[in-house]
Design an enzyme around this catalytic site. Structure first.
Site, PDB file in Angstrom:
ATOM      1  N   THR A  46       0.842  -1.192   0.000  1.00 56.42           N
ATOM      2  CA  THR A  46       0.000   0.000   0.000  1.00 56.42           C
ATOM      3  C   THR A  46       0.875   1.238   0.000  1.00 56.42           C
ATOM      4  OG1 THR A  46      -1.814  -1.115   1.156  1.00 56.42           O
ATOM      5  CG2 THR A  46      -1.772   1.289   1.230  1.00 56.42           C
ATOM      6  N   CYS A 131      -6.435  -0.262   7.165  1.00 58.71           N
ATOM      7  CA  CYS A 131      -5.220  -0.572   7.921  1.00 58.71           C
ATOM      8  C   CYS A 131      -5.434  -0.276   9.399  1.00 58.71           C
ATOM      9  CB  CYS A 131      -4.032   0.232   7.415  1.00 58.71           C
ATOM     10  SG  CYS A 131      -2.516  -0.184   8.321  1.00 58.71           S
ATOM     11  N   GLY A 248      -7.605 -14.148   3.965  1.00 58.91           N
ATOM     12  CA  GLY A 248      -7.626 -14.476   5.387  1.00 58.91           C
ATOM     13  C   GLY A 248      -7.578 -15.957   5.658  1.00 58.91           C
ATOM     14  N   THR A 271      -0.112 -14.509   5.381  1.00 59.70           N
ATOM     15  CA  THR A 271       0.775 -15.049   6.410  1.00 59.70           C
ATOM     16  C   THR A 271       1.639 -16.193   5.897  1.00 59.70           C
ATOM     17  OG1 THR A 271      -0.684 -14.371   8.233  1.00 59.70           O
ATOM     18  CG2 THR A 271       0.837 -16.179   8.663  1.00 59.70           C
TER      19      THR A 271
END
Length: 311
Positions: A46, A131, A248, A271
């Protein structure tokens, strides 16, 4: 032949998997690693109006069930990423890409988006409204009035393909209210979801990260049920022209399958990409295709959004 090809707006992709903004996307070199992998595309870090160093370290930690971070939007400035994706597009040999941006104020957001409008870049833009890790800056998309006003203003001057990255919502009423706002505008997509904000992970009587006294965004296994709920809730509420990107808790083909079953057109990996690197896309793609073969599905449209309910 089983296909994981998909579409967002008028852009076609040969696969449905890509990185999540914030992971493997800080530098041109990292982005090219994702570009050369089996990922369908990449989304940049971003980018803000100016370069940001982010929060003090340690600001990221892997945990038994995922990760916690308070990165604070470190990035090389939106022009670094805008120039990179624009140059790639000019070669004519690369995939469609996503440029992630946000201003730290409505004025900054307008400055960034007007610069993109004036540029040669014709690809997708992801506006990060979610965010949770910038001190003193709330997650925009939790304020429905501000979000509505922001989008209303943006679409008075912005005509290129635009989507938004959302925080997780937890109340059915909030799904209804948010969807009613998003349906008013020509969004190409919504991305569900950013990390669950302000979690706390403790190890041996101490927090794992330094910023905000250890409070940070939670990702990985922790977030998957919430992400699936958000994907499906918005799939049921948004007009068909607004595609959904599911983000997610994706670390296997089964996880990706469930996101698509809930309504996602694309699936982002965060992740586990950080933990395994871009080779993850080959593994998860293979696992997803194996599931599709076992179930007799030839393409994503055969099962996208077809989540069954109990009688």
């Amino acid at each position: 032949m089983v296909s994981t090809a998909t579409q967002i707006g008028h852009f076609s992709f040969d696969n449905c998997l890509m990185n999540a903004a914030g992971v493997y996307c800080m530098t041109k070199e990292e982005l090219m690693e994702v570009e050369k992998s089996q990922a369908a595309s990449f989304v940049t870090k971003t980018g803000t109006l100016e370069v940001r160093p982010g929060n003090p370290e340690p600001r990221y930690a892997d945990t038994r069930l995922g990760s916690i971070n308070s990165m604070g939007l470190p990035n090389n400035g939106f022009r670094y990423y805008l120039d990179f994706v624009s140059d790639l597009a000019k070669t004519g040999q690369h995939k469609p890409h996503f440029l992630s941006v946000v201003g730290l104020s409505p004025t900054e957001t307008e400055t960034i988006l007007k610069a993109i409008m004036a540029s040669d870049y014709e690809g997708l833009v992801e506006l990060n409204l979610s965010c949770p890790n910038v001190p003193g800056k709330p997650q925009i998309a939790y304020d429905f009035e501000t979000t509505d006003q922001l989008l209303e203003n943006i679409f008075t001057y912005y005509t290129k393909p635009l989507g938004i990255k959302l925080p997780p919502y937890f109340d059915i009423v909030h799904f209804d209210q948010a969807a009613a706002i998003f349906n008013k505008y020509p969004l190409s997509f919504v991305n569900c979801v950013n990390s669950i904000g302000n979690g706390l992970v403790i190890e041996d009587e101490q927090v794992l990260i330094k910023p905000k006294n250890g409070f940070g965004g939670i990702g990985g296994d922790y977030i998957k049920p919430t992400a699936l709920a958000n994907v499906h809730a918005f799939y049921k509420r948004l007009k068909p022209s607004i595609h959904i990107i599911g983000t997610g808790g994706v670390k296997t083909g089964r996880d990706a399958f469930e996101h698509i079953l809930c309504g996602a057109s694309m699936v982002q990996i965060g992740t586990v990409l950080h933990q395994e690197g871009p080779a993850i896309f080959e593994r998860v793609t293979k696992e997803l295709k194996t599931i599709m073969v076992e179930k007799g599905y030839q393409r994503l449209a055969d099962f996208r959004g077809n989540l069954r309910y109990k009688d």
